[in-house]
Design a protein around this motif. Sequence first.
Motif, PDB file in Angstrom:
ATOM      1  N   UNK A 151       0.820  -1.222   0.000  1.00  0.00           N
ATOM      2  CA  UNK A 151       0.000   0.000   0.000  1.00  0.00           C
ATOM      3  C   UNK A 151       0.848   1.264   0.000  1.00  0.00           C
ATOM      4  N   UNK A 152       2.083   1.191   0.455  1.00  0.00           N
ATOM      5  CA  UNK A 152       2.946   2.378   0.411  1.00  0.00           C
ATOM      6  C   UNK A 152       3.264   2.798  -1.018  1.00  0.00           C
ATOM      7  N   UNK A 153       3.126   1.873  -1.965  1.00  0.00           N
ATOM      8  CA  UNK A 153       3.402   2.196  -3.364  1.00  0.00           C
ATOM      9  C   UNK A 153       2.390   3.190  -3.928  1.00  0.00           C
ATOM     10  N   UNK A 154       1.202   3.247  -3.363  1.00  0.00           N
ATOM     11  CA  UNK A 154       0.219   4.208  -3.854  1.00  0.00           C
ATOM     12  C   UNK A 154       0.693   5.644  -3.634  1.00  0.00           C
ATOM     13  N   UNK A 155       1.267   5.911  -2.466  1.00  0.00           N
ATOM     14  CA  UNK A 155       1.789   7.255  -2.210  1.00  0.00           C
ATOM     15  C   UNK A 155       2.941   7.575  -3.157  1.00  0.00           C
ATOM     16  N   UNK A 156       3.795   6.585  -3.404  1.00  0.00           N
ATOM     17  CA  UNK A 156       4.906   6.792  -4.339  1.00  0.00           C
ATOM     18  C   UNK A 156       4.383   7.065  -5.743  1.00  0.00           C
ATOM     19  N   UNK A 157       3.326   6.359  -6.126  1.00  0.00           N
ATOM     20  CA  UNK A 157       2.724   6.580  -7.440  1.00  0.00           C
ATOM     21  C   UNK A 157       2.151   7.995  -7.541  1.00  0.00           C
ATOM     22  N   UNK A 158       1.467   8.430  -6.494  1.00  0.00           N
ATOM     23  CA  UNK A 158       0.899   9.787  -6.487  1.00  0.00           C
ATOM     24  C   UNK A 158       2.003  10.831  -6.588  1.00  0.00           C
ATOM     25  N   UNK A 159       3.071  10.646  -5.839  1.00  0.00           N
ATOM     26  CA  UNK A 159       4.188  11.590  -5.873  1.00  0.00           C
ATOM     27  C   UNK A 159       4.855  11.607  -7.241  1.00  0.00           C
ATOM     28  N   UNK A 160       4.963  10.425  -7.866  1.00  0.00           N
ATOM     29  CA  UNK A 160       5.585  10.351  -9.183  1.00  0.00           C
ATOM     30  C   UNK A 160       4.772  11.084 -10.237  1.00  0.00           C
ATOM     31  N   UNK A 161       3.464  11.179 -10.025  1.00  0.00           N
ATOM     32  CA  UNK A 161       2.581  11.838 -10.990  1.00  0.00           C
ATOM     33  C   UNK A 161       2.331  13.308 -10.679  1.00  0.00           C
ATOM     34  N   UNK A 162       2.807  13.779  -9.550  1.00  0.00           N
ATOM     35  CA  UNK A 162       2.577  15.184  -9.183  1.00  0.00           C
ATOM     36  C   UNK A 162       3.065  16.170 -10.243  1.00  0.00           C
ATOM     37  N   UNK A 163       4.249  15.967 -10.851  1.00  0.00           N
ATOM     38  CA  UNK A 163       4.666  16.914 -11.899  1.00  0.00           C
ATOM     39  C   UNK A 163       3.678  16.992 -13.058  1.00  0.00           C
ATOM     40  N   UNK A 164       3.083  15.852 -13.430  1.00  0.00           N
ATOM     41  CA  UNK A 164       2.087  15.866 -14.500  1.00  0.00           C
ATOM     42  C   UNK A 164       0.853  16.646 -14.062  1.00  0.00           C
ATOM     43  N   UNK A 165       0.381  16.366 -12.847  1.00  0.00           N
ATOM     44  CA  UNK A 165      -0.821  17.048 -12.356  1.00  0.00           C
ATOM     45  C   UNK A 165      -0.577  18.543 -12.210  1.00  0.00           C
ATOM     46  N   UNK A 166       0.604  18.910 -11.734  1.00  0.00           N
ATOM     47  CA  UNK A 166       0.939  20.328 -11.612  1.00  0.00           C
ATOM     48  C   UNK A 166       1.002  21.011 -12.963  1.00  0.00           C
ATOM     49  N   UNK A 167       1.568  20.325 -13.956  1.00  0.00           N
ATOM     50  CA  UNK A 167       1.667  20.905 -15.298  1.00  0.00           C
ATOM     51  C   UNK A 167       0.282  21.051 -15.927  1.00  0.00           C
ATOM     52  N   UNK A 168      -0.591  20.069 -15.681  1.00  0.00           N
ATOM     53  CA  UNK A 168      -1.974  20.177 -16.166  1.00  0.00           C
ATOM     54  C   UNK A 168      -2.638  21.409 -15.571  1.00  0.00           C
ATOM     55  N   UNK A 169      -2.451  21.604 -14.270  1.00  0.00           N
ATOM     56  CA  UNK A 169      -3.082  22.740 -13.609  1.00  0.00           C
ATOM     57  C   UNK A 169      -2.536  24.072 -14.142  1.00  0.00           C
TER      58      UNK A 169
END
Length: 306
Positions: A151-169
């Motif tokens: 389950x800790x991998x979910x947080x790592x996945x979210x963090x790995x995608x933050x640059x994409x989400x930030x760029x979308x915003x």
Amino acid sequence: MDNILGQQGNDRPTVLVTNDDGIDAAGLRALVNVLVSTNRFNVFVCAPNSEKSAVSHSITWINDISAKKVEIDGALAFAVSGTPADCTSLGISTALFPAAPDLVISGINMGSNCGYHIVYSGTVAGAREAFFNGIPAVSLSYDWVRGRSSTTDFALAAEACLPILGAIMDEIRKKTYPLSCFLNIDVPTDVTSHKGYRISKQGESRVKMGWSKVTSEPPEGHMLSTMTMDSSPDSTASTITDSSCIQENLLFRRKVIGAQVEDGDTDYCGLQEGYITVTPLGALSPADIDAQTFFKQWLPGIYSSL
């Protein structure tokens, strides 16, 4: 509730989070925690109150749906009795929240969503519903593998995608983000060693499913997502031991009978190579050009033969 709404009142963009695994799912909670921890977003959550995997884009039409407030630190959250598409529709409507979100994120799903299985996915449907309504959206899945993932991998996945989400915003803020598609993102199993982001296209990969009659034998496994099977026995599954009951009421369970995968620059291939795949999707999947050509020639012939 008024106090919570007051805490949301600022100039930060608003993100609506939904999913199909249910509001208590580890993937959703990890995503919300990461979004809240950045202090960059107002976070609303509108997610199913129970497991809704593989319900595709089904909606509740006749019956009412209920929404119950749920405590999630840093977010305004509701558990809803409907489907993922229902949750997005309600969440963006302003009937439940004080404003429509700037971005909808559906996930993080427990299991990948690639290829033809995108059609089955409730996670993808949560994002597609926002797209139908002109709101930027992302569906986000993690390629969970039993015995390797935690389950800790979910947080790592979210963090790995933050640059994409930030760029979308950023693009949304500049009003330059295209509204002609939405994005489906899949994160590889070994997220800490991912190879970066790769734009991909929806492939034709799929798990081929069959059926077996339910017996007293342990089941072969249950589906974690539309692309992932858990091969461990499920002690909660129904079994039939009375032969007379079998004659009156036959029960069947899905089982994996094979898989179809492909080579190339598709979502499934990129994911298996260790990339975070980013796949732009539209509302429909048109037939390939050869099929379209066939039917353009075929249909007039039917009329002329009458």
